[in-house]
Every structure is written in structure tokens, then in C-alpha cells.
Write an enzyme that holds these catalytic residues in place. Structure first.
Site, PDB file in Angstrom:
ATOM      1  N   HIS A 442      21.105   6.336  17.917  1.00  0.00           N
ATOM      2  CA  HIS A 442      20.309   7.472  18.425  1.00  0.00           C
ATOM      3  C   HIS A 442      20.368   5.633  20.068  1.00  0.00           C
ATOM      4  O   HIS A 442      19.427   5.766  20.520  1.00  0.00           O
ATOM      5  CB  HIS A 442      18.887   7.018  18.140  1.00  0.00           C
ATOM      6  N   TYR A 475      10.011  12.818  31.624  1.00  0.00           N
ATOM      7  CA  TYR A 475      10.013  11.842  30.984  1.00  0.00           C
ATOM      8  C   TYR A 475       9.555  10.661  30.884  1.00  0.00           C
ATOM      9  O   TYR A 475      10.804  10.470  32.242  1.00  0.00           O
ATOM     10  CB  TYR A 475      10.968  12.241  29.493  1.00  0.00           C
TER      11      TYR A 475
END
Length: 696
Positions: A442, A475
Site C-alpha cells: 500500500h 483528494y
């Protein structure tokens, strides 16, 4: 952390349940749809975000709890303060209430649209001849060729109902026939859900595709003789868990492809229906689908898949949209000059969407073309649908660079897209690494090696967000550009770990999950506790998407009891209960929901002048600490450290879009007597002022 050292309270007094907390986060999204200060079309889009979030919740979190119930386990320990069956009931109750609230909000917005001369009309509200002609032509030319219609029979095996697709259940009645005939009409997802009709008398008209189909039902079913026909919408949500095959003879991509295909036949976890449907039709459908669990059956309104409101047409009405904030340049770097040359001199920080994402593309494109660059290594978690990042990496491979991409094929709901890019890059000579057994990768990192004289010099980027140009517009995320030898040496070690998973490296600067993260975070918390015990001040500031790991929450509780002041900004799931005397009175938590999605993870330990500052890809959830490869990076540059602290404090002082997180979970807006501060807009002004100061 020994939990026995904490006050003897029940779990329900110590932690908020993760699933309930997530639903309260989505309630904050719904608050944005309700807020009359939010531009009208943007309010509709928040309805869409709320609906889309809820779909994912049922596919993942609800499905997990349901599996625990079906396995005959109570699951209280795994799920926190509720047993699994109790939690399912509570979730269903909350969702039904939120759905009802969302329908009221949507009706209010539609009424407001009418005052703006934007009319969303139904099939029974068509009055203008030009609309009738347009609708009939549009249906025959665009809709009818894409329509899938299934005739149902009481004794038949129901064909596959697509996950998350909306269907009209059509009931056809004829006099003299004892039983009605049923059919399913799939709403074509290949077409826009909202059809813009011709403008009449200065009014804009929009028709939802479902209603356009309803208007033309006689065309679809004209081969049947009937006395009455009606249509009501249904939708099924299926379990999104991937069942990866263990056949060692197949490649991982083959296994994953089969598993993704298997989602289409996964167990239903939610059945949503138009609550005006008659009982006989509803019973017929449930029997045909084999759905018996009442907790999975959710009454809804006339329309499902309200996620499509995220793409509601703007009709050129910029007055009903947020004003566009033009992304700003990063002070000290020009997109027209060499970015590597500037990074060699000092570190730079990009904070999207306040800064343009173009710097990441510039970094990769320059590396792809520079003859002195020999290698590029990067991790990929989610890419844009049309990715300039992937193009730059392929370009680099074509120019003879050694390009290594660690691509996470198990990034939920992006598996198919990532497999497509993996095949594309592999065909062009990019070397791919497909994850680490038992761990998702991740982290968001990139390192290049450039031959300068007789030595290889490293340049790199470490980010809190995905290398995705689309999401970078909405974002908020930090990205560090650095040539720091020590940090990049650790990054290179991490890529070595991707190659040889059995070797666990030691890292001098980075905090890497899952190997050292817990202990490293505990040490940083303990250091602040020690300061207080020695008569000083202890201070912790955290910005996270989610915090749900009980052990690390207990560490924060213990620090609070010791006198450490802890300020937190948590966008989503928050299982910590702040402000409880004797447990967490020194902890405060807010959540900011606004125009942009708050996505960066920031950790600040220490008071003014002595702060240790980190940016991270990791939330404080069990999966991030134990089951994923994550990177938490220290910030050494004094100016960047100051910038991160200052932008964090802007968020912390928000009194317009900040909600207080409390045990009551009532999402109350923070109110005080200070001048209004809307942190996202104030952050843009912060960078605008920095740019103007430089220009002057």
C-alpha cells in the site's frame, strides 16, 4: 500495551464500533448534501458519494459481518462492542434511517432545482410535444439497442442478476389470467443515467434514464396483450471478498481473474427495493432470488444507484457549482526546467489538489528521457483510467531504462484495471513484481538512480496518496520530492524486500509496516509521556483517514492519562472515544468533510520547536499495521516541516466544516466565537500567499 493498566470499563465505554463509526462518517457526507450553503449541484453529487460509499460498505464490511454470523460465531471479540448478529441488526436499522433521510434531502434538492429553472421530470410529467418526440427517438436510437430484458417465470431458475446494477421489475397483468407476468429490465450502465432534454421557455429539463424507459414500456412489451403494466426498481449488492484459488499451476493473474469473475455469483448481502412495490411482487422476487435474511432487505425509494448523481450534468450552471480552484505551482520548481536538478539542491513538498499533480508526471517523464537515469522503481496501488504515470514508465522502458513496478493486483475494486496495466507494461518491457505473500503493498514510493560522474545518485518521491492524476484533483495528499541519501537508501532496501521477501531489512529512517511500525509508533508516543513525567510538555498531533486498532488506541489513552495533549483529525472510521474523564480527557478529535476528500496521513510528535514530523501511507488500523507494506517517512527539511505543521493547524482550527467526534456520534459541527475558518479554502489561500510573497 497492557489493557489491565487502564480503568476497568467495558469495551462499549472504551471504543466506538468500527462499522457504526463508518456509517457515521457517511452521515457526515450526507450532511454536505443537506447543507444549503453548499452549491446546489454539488449537493446532488454528495448524495451520489453517500450512495457509492454505502454500496462499498455492504460489499466489504457488511459482507464480512454476515459471514461471521453465517459461520455461527458471535464474533464479539473481532467486532468490538457488539456480537455479529446484534451488529447486523443495528447496521440495518441505521441504514434504513439514513436512506430515508437521503430521500428527503434529494426531494428538497429537486425542489430547489425547480426554483433555478432546472426540472427533473418523470414519465408522467411530460407535457411538451418536442420532449415526447425527443424521448421516443432517443429510446429507439440509443436505449433500445442496449436494453437487456428478461421474462421471469415462477418455476424458472433466475438468470444472473448483476451486482450493483439497477433493474426495473415489470409487472404485466391481463384480465382472465390468474397470475401476472413478470420481467426484469436492466438499466444500461453504458448510457448516462441523466438525459438532458431540449430546453423549453428558458427551462432546462432532465429525465432519469429509468423514467425514460418507463415511458417506453409499451414499446418494449408490445408483443404481449395486457391491461396494466407497472415497474419498480430493485438492486442487489454482492459480497466483494475475493476467493483466490490455491492451484499452484496457475499464475497469480489467472487466479485473480477467476476470483474477480466469481464476484458475479457471490452471495447477495443487500437487496434494495422500491418500497411502493406490492407485496406479491416483492415476495415473488425474494423467493426467486433465494433471499431470506430480513437484515439484508432494505426498503428504498423510486430510484436506486443514486451514486450516478456524482455525474449529474452541470448544464453550464457554474453558479450552482464550487468555483474552481486553479492548482498552484510549487515554489522553487518550474515545470519548464529540470526537476531533478532542483531536487538535487533541496527537498520539495507537493500538496494536491492545491498544487498541480503535474510535478509527479514531470519527475517520471524527465527520468524516462534523461540518458543518465539508469533505473526507475515504483509502487502502484491505483492508477487513473488513462494514466500518464503508466505512459511515462512505458516510455522509460522503451528508452532502455531498467523499470521495476511493484503493482498491487489486489487493490480492492481496481483489480481488473491494475491487471490491464500490468499486462500492458509487461508487454513493453517493464519488470513487474506482484506483491508480497500475505501482504498488500500500500506504500506510495518511487526511486530512480542517475549516473553522475562515476557514482549513482538517487532521487525519489514518497507520497500519502496514489499516483493517480484523476483522484489528485479531489483528494488532498502530500508528496515529498527528495534526494536525501539516507531516506532513499531505505526506499531501495524496501524494493529489495519486494524481490526477496524472506529477508527482513533494518531501516534507519523510514518506519515500515508491518515489520517495525507498531513498536516505532509506541516509542514515539512513549517519548511524549516521558517528557510529561519529567516535568515538560507532551504533545501529539495526528491526521488520519481511520483509526480502529484497539492496542494503539489504548496507548493513546495511556498517554492522555499521563497528561499528553493529543489533537486528532480523523476523516473516516474513528474507534477512539475522546474527552472521557479518567481515560481520554486530553484527547480531542474532529472530522473535516468538505469540497475535497481529506486523504493525507500526518504524524507530529512534540511541542513547538522540537517536533518530529512524518507523512505516511498508513492509517492506524490493524490491516495497515500488520497486513500491509506501508511507509512512514520523516520530514527533515525545516521549511517543509513548518509547512506541514502550519497546514495541519489550519485544519485543526476549522470551525465551518469540522465535526466533533464524540461517544454520542451525533456529528455536531464545531462552533466557537472565533472568525469563520474553512480549512480547505484557507489552505489554498495559504499557498496562494506563499506564492505571492515569493513573487514580490
Amino acid at each position: 500495551m497492557n489493557r489491565k493498566s487502564l480503568p476497568p470499563v467495558n469495551d462499549e465505554d472504551r471504543y466506538l464500533n468500527r462499522e457504526i463509526s463508518w456509517l457515521q462518517f457517511n452521515a457526515r457526507v450526507l450532511q454536505e448534501a443537506e447543507d444549503e450553503k453548499v452549491p446546489l449541484i454539488e449537493r446532488l453529487r454528495f448524495v451520489g458519494i453517500f450512495s457509492n460509499n454505502l454500496d462499498e460498505f455492504f460489499k466489504v464490511r457488511y459482507a464480512t459481518v454476515k459471514r461471521i454470523v453465517e459461520a455461527g460465531k458471535k464474533g464479539r471479540k473481532a467486532l468490538g462492542v457488539y456480537a455479529a448478529d446484534e451488529l447486523l441488526e443495528k447496521i440495518t436499522r441505521i441504514v434504513i434511517e439514513q436512506q430515508a433521510e437521503s430521500l428527503k434531502i434529494l426531494e428538497n434538492i429537486h425542489n430547489k432545482l425547480e426554483t433555478e429553472r432546472i426540472l427533473v421530470i418523470r414519465e408522467d410529467g411530460i407535457t411538451h410535444p418536442e420532449h415526447i418526440e425527443f424521448i421516443k427517438n432517443f429510446f429507439m436510437e440509443r436505449v433500445s439497442p442496449a436494453l437487456v430484458t428478461i421474462i421471469l417465470d415462477h418455476d424458472m431458475e433466475l438468470p444472473r442478476i448483476q451486482d450493483l446494477e439497477a433493474y426495473l421489475t415489470v409487472k404485466i397483468k391481463k384480465k382472465g389470467r390468474s397470475r401476472p407476468m413478470y420481467a426484469l429490465v436492466e438499466i444500461p450502465s453504458s448510457l448516462d443515467r441523466f438525459v438532458v432534454l431540449p430546453k423549453v421557455d428558458e427551462n432546462d429539463y432532465i429525465m432519469i434514464l429509468d423514467d425514460l424507459i418507463r415511458f417506453n414500456l409499451d414499446v418494449v412489451f408490445n408483443i404481449f396483450e395486457y391491461d396494466s403494466i407497472s415497474a419498480h426498481m430493485i438492486k442487489i449488492t454482492r459480497d466483494a471478498e475475493l476467493d483466490i484459488e490455491s492451484d499452484l499451476g496457475k499464475s497469480f493473474i489467472e487466479k485473480l481473474s477467476r476470483s474477480i469473475k466469481g464476484r458475479e455469483d457471490a452471495e447477495p448481502v443487500r437487496f434494495v427495493y422500491d418500497q411502493s412495490i406490492d407485496d406479491h411482487t416483492l415476495t415473488f422476487l425474494l423467493n426467486l432470488l433465494g433471499i431470506e435474511n430480513n437484515d439484508s432487505i432494505i426498503p428504498g425509494g423510486r430510484y436506486h444507484n443514486r451514486k450516478d448523481y456524482m455525474a449529474f450534468p452541470s448544464l453550464g450552471r457554474t453558479d450552482l457549482l464550487y468555483s474552481r480552484l486553479k492548482p498552484l505551482p510549487i515554489n522553487g520548481i518550474s515545470l519548464n526546467d529540470s526537476i531533478l536538478k532542483r531536487i538535487a539542491e533541496r527537498d520539495f513538498l507537493q500538496y494536491t489538489p492545491y498544487h498541480t499533480f503535474a510535478y509527479i508526471i514531470k519527475f517520471l517523464r524527465e527520468a524516462a528521457l534523461d540518458p543518465k537515469v539508469k533505473t526507475i522503481k515504483i509502487t502502484i496501488y491505483r492508477l487513473a483510467k488513462i494514466s500518464h504515470v503508466a505512459s511515462a514508465l512505458i516510455n522509460a522502458a522503451k528508452n532502455g531504462k531498467q523499470v521495476t513496478v511493484q503493482i498491487e493486483l489486489r487493490a480492492r475494486f481496481d483489480e481488473a484495471s491494475n491487471m490491464m496495466y500490468a499486462n500492458q507494461m509487461q508487454d513493453e518491457g517493464v519488470r513487474l513484481i506482484f506483491g508480497v505473500p500475505g501482504l498488500k503493498v500500500h506504500s506510495k514510493i518511487c526511486v530512480i538512480e542517475r549516473l553522475e560522474g562515476s557514482t549513482l545518485k538517487r532521487y525519489g518521491i514518497i507520497s500519502t496518496g496514489n499516483f493517480n492524476g484523476n483522484t489528485a484533483r479531489i483528494y488532498t495528499d502530500y508528496t515529498l520530492f527528495t534526494a536525501n541519501r539516507e531516506i532513499l537508501k531505505d526506499i531501495d532496501k524496501l524494493f529489495n524486500f519486494f524481490d526477496t521477501n524472506y529477508i527482513v531489512n533494518t531501516y534507519k529512517h523510514l518506519i515500515i509496516s508491518p515489520h517495525y511500525a507498531r513498536n516505532s509508533f509506541y516509542k514515539l508516543i512513549n517519548k511524549e509521556v516521558t517528557k510529561v513525567k519529567n516535568g515538560g510538555e507532551g504533545y501529539i498531533r495526528l491526521k488520519l483517514n481511520s483509526i480502529s486498532n484497539y492496542e494503539i488506541i489504548d496507548k493513546l489513552y495511556a498517554a492522555s492519562q499521563a497528561g499528553v495533549k493529543i489533537d486528532m483529525i480523523v476523516r473516516g472510521v474513528c474507534c477512539i472515544i475522546p474527552g472521557v474523564k479518567g481515560m481520554s480527557e486530553n484527547i480531542s478529535v474532529i472530522s473535516v468533510i468538505d469540497k475535497f476528500l481529506e486523504h493525507p496521513r500526518v504524524l507530529i510528535f512534540g511541542s513547538e520547536g522540537s517536533e518530529a514530523v512524518f507523512i505516511s501511507s498508513s492509517d492506524w488500523m490493524t490491516r495497515n499495521l500488520d497486513n500491509r507494506v506501508e511507509v512512514t517517512c520523516p520530514i527533515y527539511d525545516p521549511e517543509i516541516k513548518k509547512e506541514i505543521i502550519e497546514t495541519f493547524m489550519i485544519g485543526l482550527h476549522d470551525n465551518v466544516k469540522a465535526r466533533a467526534i464524540t461517544k454520542a456520534q451525533d456529528n455536531a459541527y464545531r462552533k466557537n466565537d472565533k472568525p469563520a475558518l474553512r480549512s480547505q479554502f484557507a489552505t489554498y489561500d495559504y499557498y496562494l500567499n506563499k506564492m505571492e510573497e515569493l513573487d514580490s
